[in-house]
Design a protein around this motif. Sequence first.
Motif, PDB file in Angstrom:
ATOM      1  N   LYS A  35      21.486 -30.476 101.867  1.00  0.00           N
ATOM      2  CA  LYS A  35      21.171 -31.059 103.352  1.00  0.00           C
ATOM      3  C   LYS A  35      19.777 -31.859 103.203  1.00  0.00           C
ATOM      4  O   LYS A  35      19.723 -33.005 103.583  1.00  0.00           O
ATOM      5  N   GLY A  36      18.985 -31.435 102.351  1.00  0.00           N
ATOM      6  CA  GLY A  36      17.953 -32.321 102.210  1.00  0.00           C
ATOM      7  C   GLY A  36      17.641 -33.522 101.590  1.00  0.00           C
ATOM      8  O   GLY A  36      16.803 -34.393 101.514  1.00  0.00           O
ATOM      9  N   ASN A  37      18.659 -33.668 100.895  1.00  0.00           N
ATOM     10  CA  ASN A  37      19.042 -34.757 100.105  1.00  0.00           C
ATOM     11  C   ASN A  37      19.901 -36.042 100.723  1.00  0.00           C
ATOM     12  O   ASN A  37      20.304 -36.939 100.330  1.00  0.00           O
ATOM     13  N   ILE A  38      20.194 -35.468 102.152  1.00  0.00           N
ATOM     14  CA  ILE A  38      21.108 -36.554 102.788  1.00  0.00           C
ATOM     15  C   ILE A  38      20.219 -37.458 103.668  1.00  0.00           C
ATOM     16  O   ILE A  38      19.342 -37.113 104.241  1.00  0.00           O
ATOM     17  N   LYS A  39      20.717 -38.778 103.363  1.00  0.00           N
ATOM     18  CA  LYS A  39      19.830 -39.932 104.070  1.00  0.00           C
ATOM     19  C   LYS A  39      20.948 -40.839 105.116  1.00  0.00           C
ATOM     20  O   LYS A  39      22.009 -40.788 104.695  1.00  0.00           O
ATOM     21  N   VAL A  40      20.140 -41.516 105.969  1.00  0.00           N
ATOM     22  CA  VAL A  40      21.050 -42.318 106.786  1.00  0.00           C
ATOM     23  C   VAL A  40      20.880 -43.870 106.452  1.00  0.00           C
ATOM     24  O   VAL A  40      19.725 -44.063 106.052  1.00  0.00           O
ATOM     25  N   TYR A  41      21.880 -44.547 106.463  1.00  0.00           N
ATOM     26  CA  TYR A  41      21.856 -45.994 105.803  1.00  0.00           C
ATOM     27  C   TYR A  41      22.538 -46.819 106.868  1.00  0.00           C
ATOM     28  O   TYR A  41      23.575 -46.211 107.601  1.00  0.00           O
ATOM     29  N   LEU A  42      21.953 -48.253 107.038  1.00  0.00           N
ATOM     30  CA  LEU A  42      22.805 -49.050 108.088  1.00  0.00           C
ATOM     31  C   LEU A  42      23.868 -49.806 107.377  1.00  0.00           C
ATOM     32  O   LEU A  42      23.500 -50.249 106.149  1.00  0.00           O
ATOM     33  N   ALA A  43      24.976 -50.027 107.734  1.00  0.00           N
ATOM     34  CA  ALA A  43      26.187 -50.848 107.325  1.00  0.00           C
ATOM     35  C   ALA A  43      26.902 -51.679 108.529  1.00  0.00           C
ATOM     36  O   ALA A  43      26.539 -51.270 109.428  1.00  0.00           O
ATOM     37  N   ASN A  44      27.295 -52.624 107.995  1.00  0.00           N
ATOM     38  CA  ASN A  44      28.096 -53.529 109.067  1.00  0.00           C
ATOM     39  C   ASN A  44      29.565 -53.102 109.281  1.00  0.00           C
ATOM     40  O   ASN A  44      30.078 -52.768 108.360  1.00  0.00           O
ATOM     41  N   LYS A  45      29.760 -53.221 110.407  1.00  0.00           N
ATOM     42  CA  LYS A  45      31.270 -52.529 110.714  1.00  0.00           C
ATOM     43  C   LYS A  45      32.311 -53.451 110.086  1.00  0.00           C
ATOM     44  O   LYS A  45      33.424 -52.830 109.626  1.00  0.00           O
ATOM     45  N   GLU A  46      32.016 -54.640 109.647  1.00  0.00           N
ATOM     46  CA  GLU A  46      32.908 -55.352 109.072  1.00  0.00           C
ATOM     47  C   GLU A  46      32.857 -55.473 107.712  1.00  0.00           C
ATOM     48  O   GLU A  46      33.482 -56.409 106.864  1.00  0.00           O
ATOM     49  N   ALA A  47      31.791 -54.819 107.044  1.00  0.00           N
ATOM     50  CA  ALA A  47      31.518 -54.898 105.598  1.00  0.00           C
ATOM     51  C   ALA A  47      32.916 -54.766 104.611  1.00  0.00           C
ATOM     52  O   ALA A  47      33.528 -53.585 104.912  1.00  0.00           O
ATOM     53  N   ILE A  48      33.179 -55.622 103.717  1.00  0.00           N
ATOM     54  CA  ILE A  48      34.369 -55.607 102.976  1.00  0.00           C
ATOM     55  C   ILE A  48      34.279 -55.059 101.470  1.00  0.00           C
ATOM     56  O   ILE A  48      35.129 -54.747 101.042  1.00  0.00           O
ATOM     57  N   PHE A  69      26.040 -42.102 105.731  1.00  0.00           N
ATOM     58  CA  PHE A  69      24.966 -41.179 105.224  1.00  0.00           C
ATOM     59  C   PHE A  69      25.644 -41.013 103.680  1.00  0.00           C
ATOM     60  O   PHE A  69      26.609 -41.180 103.218  1.00  0.00           O
ATOM     61  N   ARG A  70      24.297 -41.008 102.906  1.00  0.00           N
ATOM     62  CA  ARG A  70      24.438 -41.092 101.442  1.00  0.00           C
ATOM     63  C   ARG A  70      23.817 -39.607 101.076  1.00  0.00           C
ATOM     64  O   ARG A  70      22.616 -39.538 101.512  1.00  0.00           O
ATOM     65  N   ILE A  71      24.227 -39.212  99.834  1.00  0.00           N
ATOM     66  CA  ILE A  71      23.568 -37.905  99.196  1.00  0.00           C
ATOM     67  C   ILE A  71      22.679 -38.720  98.226  1.00  0.00           C
ATOM     68  O   ILE A  71      23.321 -39.485  97.316  1.00  0.00           O
ATOM     69  N   MET A  72      21.351 -38.637  98.013  1.00  0.00           N
ATOM     70  CA  MET A  72      20.508 -39.184  96.911  1.00  0.00           C
ATOM     71  C   MET A  72      20.301 -37.889  95.952  1.00  0.00           C
ATOM     72  O   MET A  72      19.310 -36.894  96.321  1.00  0.00           O
ATOM     73  N   ASN A 107      15.625 -36.352 107.536  1.00  0.00           N
ATOM     74  CA  ASN A 107      15.145 -36.521 106.378  1.00  0.00           C
ATOM     75  C   ASN A 107      14.727 -38.062 105.930  1.00  0.00           C
ATOM     76  O   ASN A 107      13.630 -38.124 105.469  1.00  0.00           O
ATOM     77  N   THR A 108      15.197 -39.147 106.551  1.00  0.00           N
ATOM     78  CA  THR A 108      14.844 -40.400 106.037  1.00  0.00           C
ATOM     79  C   THR A 108      13.618 -40.494 106.664  1.00  0.00           C
ATOM     80  O   THR A 108      12.847 -41.276 105.950  1.00  0.00           O
ATOM     81  N   MET A 109      13.307 -40.120 107.919  1.00  0.00           N
ATOM     82  CA  MET A 109      12.104 -40.295 108.615  1.00  0.00           C
ATOM     83  C   MET A 109      10.890 -39.727 107.990  1.00  0.00           C
ATOM     84  O   MET A 109       9.971 -40.544 107.650  1.00  0.00           O
TER      85      MET A 109
END
Length: 256
Positions: A35-48, A69-72, A107-109
């Motif tokens: 859980k300490g390695n999970i971060k939040v990222y932004l993406a577009n709803k329409e990203a192909i 969410f991504r595991i780093m 985590n990200t903050m």
Amino acid sequence: MKEKTMVKLPAAGRDISSITEAELADVIRDFDVIKGNIKVYLANKEAIWENHQDCPKKEVEGTDLLAVFRIMLFVKDVGQSSILVRNRTMAMWDIELESLYETALKNTMEQTPARVISLDDMIDYGPEKSKRPEEVSYENGKTYILGNSGTVGGAAAMLYPGVLQTIAENSSSNLFIVPSSINEVLVISDDGKADSQSLQYMLMEANMGMVPRKEVLSDQVYYYDREERRISTATTPEGTREQQLAMDAICQISYP
């Protein structure tokens, strides 16, 4: 510099700051370990270029964006690895979306705090001049870059609680937010001189010719109201289509 996060198994005290590919699946199965390695990222709803249908995601209210969410992890002989959290992984962890979001955002903050720098200072001095949002003396007419101390995914700093409000209060104005890439957003005071259409044209022009395709976040411009403390979309799909038609016409004139 490659980013490493150290998390240890509560019982065995095993260090997973650097693991092997063979260990990867076992480590990911245990939410308490990973859980300490999970971060939040932004993406577009329409990203192909990335399928967000099979992954947990939280819509960012008032925008066309998703929080994913991504595991780093740093994997031996591979390097820094970014693993998109899928629905099956979340089901295995047996947690709710809000709990996952809160964990990832925290985590990200903590691991990559928000940073702000004026566009002028970025050009003249580079990112080392960036400061915490509350440390910046904002000036009307200037463009500021909001990101975080990480190397990628800094646009997620706009999700950090209080960050946009701090910038708005310290600049005594509402804000236009231009999602210049997945790594940062531009913040501009609404002092009556900027307008969403001009900002969108600038954004779309950059997205078409300067920003790598996989780093494009959106063609929309957002607006933050400091009284209502909320973000909304300052542009429309119809306006975006008109901008696109205008840009296509200019290209045809320039390159007959």
